[in-house]
Scaffold this motif. Structure first.
Motif, PDB file in Angstrom:
ATOM      1  N   LEU A 118       3.320  -5.152 -11.644  1.00  0.00           N
ATOM      2  CA  LEU A 118       4.361  -4.135 -11.668  1.00  0.00           C
ATOM      3  C   LEU A 118       5.484  -4.556 -10.735  1.00  0.00           C
ATOM      4  N   GLU A 119       6.695  -4.433 -11.212  1.00  0.00           N
ATOM      5  CA  GLU A 119       7.872  -4.746 -10.408  1.00  0.00           C
ATOM      6  C   GLU A 119       8.593  -3.440 -10.113  1.00  0.00           C
ATOM      7  N   PHE A 138      -4.784  -2.737 -11.665  1.00  0.00           N
ATOM      8  CA  PHE A 138      -6.040  -2.905 -12.388  1.00  0.00           C
ATOM      9  C   PHE A 138      -6.319  -1.595 -13.112  1.00  0.00           C
ATOM     10  N   VAL A 139      -6.445  -1.652 -14.442  1.00  0.00           N
ATOM     11  CA  VAL A 139      -6.625  -0.449 -15.251  1.00  0.00           C
ATOM     12  C   VAL A 139      -8.085  -0.342 -15.669  1.00  0.00           C
ATOM     13  N   PHE A 140      -8.686   0.793 -15.326  1.00  0.00           N
ATOM     14  CA  PHE A 140     -10.076   1.095 -15.665  1.00  0.00           C
ATOM     15  C   PHE A 140     -10.068   2.349 -16.522  1.00  0.00           C
ATOM     16  N   GLY A 141     -10.007   2.191 -17.826  1.00  0.00           N
ATOM     17  CA  GLY A 141      -9.981   3.365 -18.691  1.00  0.00           C
ATOM     18  C   GLY A 141      -8.697   4.151 -18.511  1.00  0.00           C
ATOM     19  N   ALA A 142      -8.839   5.453 -18.240  1.00  0.00           N
ATOM     20  CA  ALA A 142      -7.667   6.330 -18.158  1.00  0.00           C
ATOM     21  C   ALA A 142      -6.976   6.301 -16.794  1.00  0.00           C
ATOM     22  N   THR A 143      -7.531   5.628 -15.830  1.00  0.00           N
ATOM     23  CA  THR A 143      -6.913   5.603 -14.501  1.00  0.00           C
ATOM     24  C   THR A 143      -6.777   4.171 -14.007  1.00  0.00           C
ATOM     25  N   LEU A 145      -5.920   1.383 -10.473  1.00  0.00           N
ATOM     26  CA  LEU A 145      -5.930   1.047  -9.058  1.00  0.00           C
ATOM     27  C   LEU A 145      -4.815   0.036  -8.855  1.00  0.00           C
ATOM     28  N   ARG A 146      -3.974   0.284  -7.852  1.00  0.00           N
ATOM     29  CA  ARG A 146      -2.880  -0.635  -7.562  1.00  0.00           C
ATOM     30  C   ARG A 146      -2.926  -1.065  -6.102  1.00  0.00           C
ATOM     31  N   ILE A 147      -2.683  -2.356  -5.876  1.00  0.00           N
ATOM     32  CA  ILE A 147      -2.511  -2.879  -4.534  1.00  0.00           C
ATOM     33  C   ILE A 147      -1.024  -3.202  -4.436  1.00  0.00           C
ATOM     34  N   ALA A 148      -0.315  -2.371  -3.659  1.00  0.00           N
ATOM     35  CA  ALA A 148       1.144  -2.428  -3.589  1.00  0.00           C
ATOM     36  C   ALA A 148       1.601  -2.873  -2.210  1.00  0.00           C
ATOM     37  N   ASN A 149       2.885  -3.173  -2.112  1.00  0.00           N
ATOM     38  CA  ASN A 149       3.492  -3.503  -0.832  1.00  0.00           C
ATOM     39  C   ASN A 149       3.830  -2.195  -0.126  1.00  0.00           C
ATOM     40  N   GLY A 150       3.179  -1.955   0.984  1.00  0.00           N
ATOM     41  CA  GLY A 150       3.404  -0.750   1.779  1.00  0.00           C
ATOM     42  C   GLY A 150       4.366  -1.020   2.922  1.00  0.00           C
ATOM     43  N   MET A 151       5.365  -1.849   2.678  1.00  0.00           N
ATOM     44  CA  MET A 151       6.356  -2.236   3.676  1.00  0.00           C
ATOM     45  C   MET A 151       5.705  -3.018   4.804  1.00  0.00           C
ATOM     46  N   ASP A 152       5.321  -4.237   4.487  1.00  0.00           N
ATOM     47  CA  ASP A 152       4.731  -5.207   5.406  1.00  0.00           C
ATOM     48  C   ASP A 152       3.235  -5.006   5.595  1.00  0.00           C
ATOM     49  N   GLU A 153       2.600  -4.365   4.634  1.00  0.00           N
ATOM     50  CA  GLU A 153       1.146  -4.235   4.642  1.00  0.00           C
ATOM     51  C   GLU A 153       0.696  -3.843   3.242  1.00  0.00           C
ATOM     52  N   SER A 155      -0.912  -1.418   0.472  1.00  0.00           N
ATOM     53  CA  SER A 155      -1.035   0.005   0.196  1.00  0.00           C
ATOM     54  C   SER A 155      -1.909   0.144  -1.046  1.00  0.00           C
ATOM     55  N   ILE A 156      -2.917   0.986  -0.974  1.00  0.00           N
ATOM     56  CA  ILE A 156      -3.800   1.215  -2.111  1.00  0.00           C
ATOM     57  C   ILE A 156      -3.367   2.497  -2.792  1.00  0.00           C
ATOM     58  N   GLU A 157      -3.080   2.385  -4.078  1.00  0.00           N
ATOM     59  CA  GLU A 157      -2.639   3.526  -4.876  1.00  0.00           C
ATOM     60  C   GLU A 157      -3.588   3.703  -6.054  1.00  0.00           C
ATOM     61  N   THR A 158      -3.783   4.939  -6.480  1.00  0.00           N
ATOM     62  CA  THR A 158      -4.614   5.218  -7.651  1.00  0.00           C
ATOM     63  C   THR A 158      -3.875   6.202  -8.560  1.00  0.00           C
ATOM     64  N   GLY A 159      -4.362   6.324  -9.782  1.00  0.00           N
ATOM     65  CA  GLY A 159      -3.742   7.236 -10.736  1.00  0.00           C
ATOM     66  C   GLY A 159      -2.607   6.572 -11.488  1.00  0.00           C
ATOM     67  N   ALA A 160      -1.752   7.393 -12.076  1.00  0.00           N
ATOM     68  CA  ALA A 160      -0.625   6.874 -12.863  1.00  0.00           C
ATOM     69  C   ALA A 160       0.407   6.221 -11.952  1.00  0.00           C
ATOM     70  N   ALA A 161       0.988   5.140 -12.434  1.00  0.00           N
ATOM     71  CA  ALA A 161       2.019   4.432 -11.669  1.00  0.00           C
ATOM     72  C   ALA A 161       3.305   5.249 -11.656  1.00  0.00           C
ATOM     73  N   PRO A 162       4.005   5.255 -10.530  1.00  0.00           N
ATOM     74  CA  PRO A 162       5.291   5.954 -10.458  1.00  0.00           C
ATOM     75  C   PRO A 162       6.299   5.361 -11.444  1.00  0.00           C
ATOM     76  N   PRO A 163       7.294   6.143 -11.854  1.00  0.00           N
ATOM     77  CA  PRO A 163       8.246   5.670 -12.872  1.00  0.00           C
ATOM     78  C   PRO A 163       9.140   4.512 -12.430  1.00  0.00           C
ATOM     79  N   GLU A 164       9.261   4.250 -11.133  1.00  0.00           N
ATOM     80  CA  GLU A 164      10.121   3.144 -10.706  1.00  0.00           C
ATOM     81  C   GLU A 164       9.482   1.773 -10.905  1.00  0.00           C
ATOM     82  N   TYR A 165       8.235   1.737 -11.369  1.00  0.00           N
ATOM     83  CA  TYR A 165       7.578   0.470 -11.666  1.00  0.00           C
ATOM     84  C   TYR A 165       7.860   0.041 -13.099  1.00  0.00           C
ATOM     85  N   VAL A 166       8.181  -1.232 -13.268  1.00  0.00           N
ATOM     86  CA  VAL A 166       8.296  -1.837 -14.596  1.00  0.00           C
ATOM     87  C   VAL A 166       7.061  -2.702 -14.774  1.00  0.00           C
ATOM     88  N   ARG A 167       6.357  -2.484 -15.870  1.00  0.00           N
ATOM     89  CA  ARG A 167       5.080  -3.157 -16.132  1.00  0.00           C
ATOM     90  C   ARG A 167       5.324  -4.490 -16.834  1.00  0.00           C
TER      91      ARG A 167
END
Length: 172
Positions: A118-119, A138-143, A145-153, A155-167
């Protein structure tokens, strides 16, 4: 960071990450997540989010680490999470590997259905330091898991990706 075997190779931008790791990420599809590890401080249990997030897919280990505002390293089978994290003695802190995390535990045992890069592309009028950062999803069925940039660290995110991400598909 004191992690034996960890020699990050930081890349910047979706094209570089896709070229270097797209095929191996895509090859994880169909495997089950069988384990994970995160670094935490022994003193209080707080995550040490600068260390890689280690995910094990039936014996294939992917190690994801964000650095600075736009760098991403993806490693493969280099970190032993049974080895101690060293070099912290003078700091008074003791980072150690943990195999417990309420965000990651629900995904263990589940089969990976899809993987994407995701960009982050915020609205043009909005100034965003995280613009163009790359997140691994990483997509597991309907949900997911994302490992994102948390501004120099990490960040673990779950659920639907925010709209500012381009897949982006990991392999062209």
């Amino acid at each position: 960071m004191g992690i034996p075997g960890f020699e990050p190779s930081f890349l910047v931008g979706i094209d570089m990450v896709r070229q270097a790791h797209g095929a191996r990420l895509a090859a994880l599809v169909g495997r089950r997540l069988t384990g994970f590890a995160l670094a935490r401080f022994a003193e209080d249990g707080d995550p040490y989010a600068d260390c890689p997030v280690v995910l094990d897919f039936e014996g294939v280990q992917v190690e994801i680490c964000h650095w600075k505002f736009d760098e991403l390293s993806i490693g493969w089978d280099t970190i032993s999470t049974s080895a101690a994290i060293t070099g912290w003695e003078e700091s008074g802190l003791t980072p150690e590997w943990s195999h417990r995390d309420e965000r990651l535990e629900p995904f263990v045992g589940r089969k990976l259905r899809d993987v994407a890069l995701l960009e982050r592309r915020p609205e043009p009028a909005r100034r965003d330091l995280a613009a163009a950062t790359v997140t691994v999803e990483f997509v597991f069925g309907a949900t997911s898991l994302r490992i994102a940039n948390g501004m120099d660290e990490n960040s673990i995110e779950t659920g639907a990706a925010p709209p500012e991400y381009v897949r982006h598909r990991p392999v062209r």
